[in-house]
Motif scaffolding. Structure first.
Motif, PDB file in Angstrom:
ATOM      1  N   ASN A  49       7.295   0.005   2.248  1.00  0.00           N
ATOM      2  CA  ASN A  49       6.168  -0.460   3.050  1.00  0.00           C
ATOM      3  C   ASN A  49       4.884   0.293   2.704  1.00  0.00           C
ATOM      4  N   ALA A  50       4.659   0.399   1.398  1.00  0.00           N
ATOM      5  CA  ALA A  50       3.431   0.980   0.831  1.00  0.00           C
ATOM      6  C   ALA A  50       3.263   2.473   1.111  1.00  0.00           C
ATOM      7  N   LYS A  77      11.856  -3.166 -10.359  1.00  0.00           N
ATOM      8  CA  LYS A  77      10.950  -2.232  -9.670  1.00  0.00           C
ATOM      9  C   LYS A  77      11.647  -0.994  -9.115  1.00  0.00           C
ATOM     10  N   LYS A 130      -0.273  -6.509  -1.515  1.00  0.00           N
ATOM     11  CA  LYS A 130      -0.014  -5.222  -2.158  1.00  0.00           C
ATOM     12  C   LYS A 130      -0.019  -5.339  -3.687  1.00  0.00           C
TER      13      LYS A 130
HETATM   14  N1  ASP Z   1       6.699  -4.121  -1.950  1.00  0.00           N
HETATM   15  C1  ASP Z   1       7.163  -3.546  -0.754  1.00  0.00           C
HETATM   16  C2  ASP Z   1       6.285  -2.449  -0.225  1.00  0.00           C
HETATM   17  O1  ASP Z   1       5.454  -1.859  -0.741  1.00  0.00           O
HETATM   18  C3  ASP Z   1       8.551  -3.043  -0.740  1.00  0.00           C
HETATM   19  C4  ASP Z   1       9.357  -2.978  -1.970  1.00  0.00           C
HETATM   20  O2  ASP Z   1       9.226  -3.808  -2.845  1.00  0.00           O
HETATM   21  O3  ASP Z   1      10.198  -2.070  -2.054  1.00  0.00           O
HETATM   22  O4  ASP Z   1       6.394  -2.084   0.830  1.00  0.00           O
END
Ligand code: ASP
Ligand code: TMP
Length: 271
Positions: free
Chosen positions: A63-64, A242, A38
């Motif tokens: 989860n994207a 993030k 991702k």
């Molecule tokens: N990277 C992960 C996703 O896209 C989750 C997250 O970091 O919150 O699912």
């Protein structure tokens, strides 16, 4: 140039600060990706047993289900993760990082990734709050280590060590090394971040197996950056990770730049 001398050249160029993004090494990575995740893409490396890890600007969450491109995020994560992986290596914890080869790329060791995400929590935040009815920001009595299966199609479900052994994702001996390394990394990073006025709330690690002449060695893999750590300003509790994207707070690049600045990591100028 042989691959051996190429690696030597890379190491020296880094030491002397040459702009590697403009060397032939960059064009070498314009190959078919071996794996696209991702936030990163993995390419074949210049030598057997190596890979190139490319940091994208893509941000995803839940989860994207939530996706965005945040210009320069990949560059900041590349530099911040380089700094932290090198410090962790100096602690004596083996990891896959070899060298940074451009603004977005690192040369790394090729590992067999263990499909378990190791989540460390010092303070309640994120998914544990609705799961266990905790208030965000409440201190945990002790550091909590959780495991999730690394499988997007299943939504990375939380699992117990017994699942890890039953399904053969790692042996008890391997998990012991993983947990020991994880707790040492947590102690070290907690201190490193407190020293720059940042609270390490939680983070996620991944590990893999590296084939050596003497056998298999467990190594830390992936990245350590504000993408996979929760970092709060120690005075204001402002989020510097993030979650700025997950929660539509804005200012993600500025927060990552501030983490880099406080760590003393020199990053390229970003408009
Ligand atoms: N990277 C992960 C996703 O896209 C989750 C997250 O970091 O919150 O699912
Ligand atoms: P969580 O609270 O969403 O379970 O996340 C715990 C920590 O793990 C947080 O620092 C973010 C990080 N994380 C990842 O790096 N990748 C992921 O896919 C998830 C779910 C969390």
């Amino acid at each position: 140039m042989s691959t051996q001398s190429l690696i030597g050249f890379l190491a020296n160029s880094l030491k002397y600060g040459h702009d590697l993004a403009k060397t032939r090494v960059y064009t070498m990575t314009q190959k078919t990706p071996l794996y696209e995740g991702k936030a990163k893409v993995i390419f074949e490396g210049p030598e057997v047993g190596t890979l190139i890890q490319h940091f994208k600007d893509d941000a995803t969450a839940f989860n994207a289900q939530k996706k965005e491109v945040i210009s320069s995020k990949g560059i900041l994560n590349n530099y911040i993760s380089e700094h932290i992986m090198m410090a962790v290596g100096e602690l004596g914890i083996p990891n896959h990082f070899i060298s940074r080869i451009s603004d977005r790329e690192q040369l790394i060791r090729k590992l067999e990734i263990i499909p378990v995400e190791v989540v460390v929590r010092n303070v309640a935040a994120g998914s544990i709050c609705p799961r266990l009815g905790l208030e965000e920001g409440s201190m945990l009595n002790n550091t909590l280590v959780e495991f999730c299966l690394k499988d997007d199609s299943l939504g990375d479900p939380i699992i117990a060590p017994e699942h890890i052994f039953t399904f053969g994702w790692a042996t008890p001996e391997e998990l012991e090394i993983i947990v020991e390394d994880t707790l040492r990394i947590n102690d070290f990073l907690t201190g490193l971040f407190l020293g720059i006025g940042v609270r390490l709330i939680d983070f996620k690690l991944e590990f893999g197996r590296y084939d050596t002449e003497d056998g298999v060695e467990i190594m830390l893999a992936d990245e350590i950056s504000p993408d996979n750590c929760r970092l709060w300003d120690a005075e204001t509790n402002e989020k510097m990770d993030k979650d700025r994207f997950r929660r539509d707070l804005g200012g993600l690049v500025e927060a990552y730049q501030e983490i880099a600045r406080r760590l003393g990591v020199k990053v390229p100028e970003i408009d």
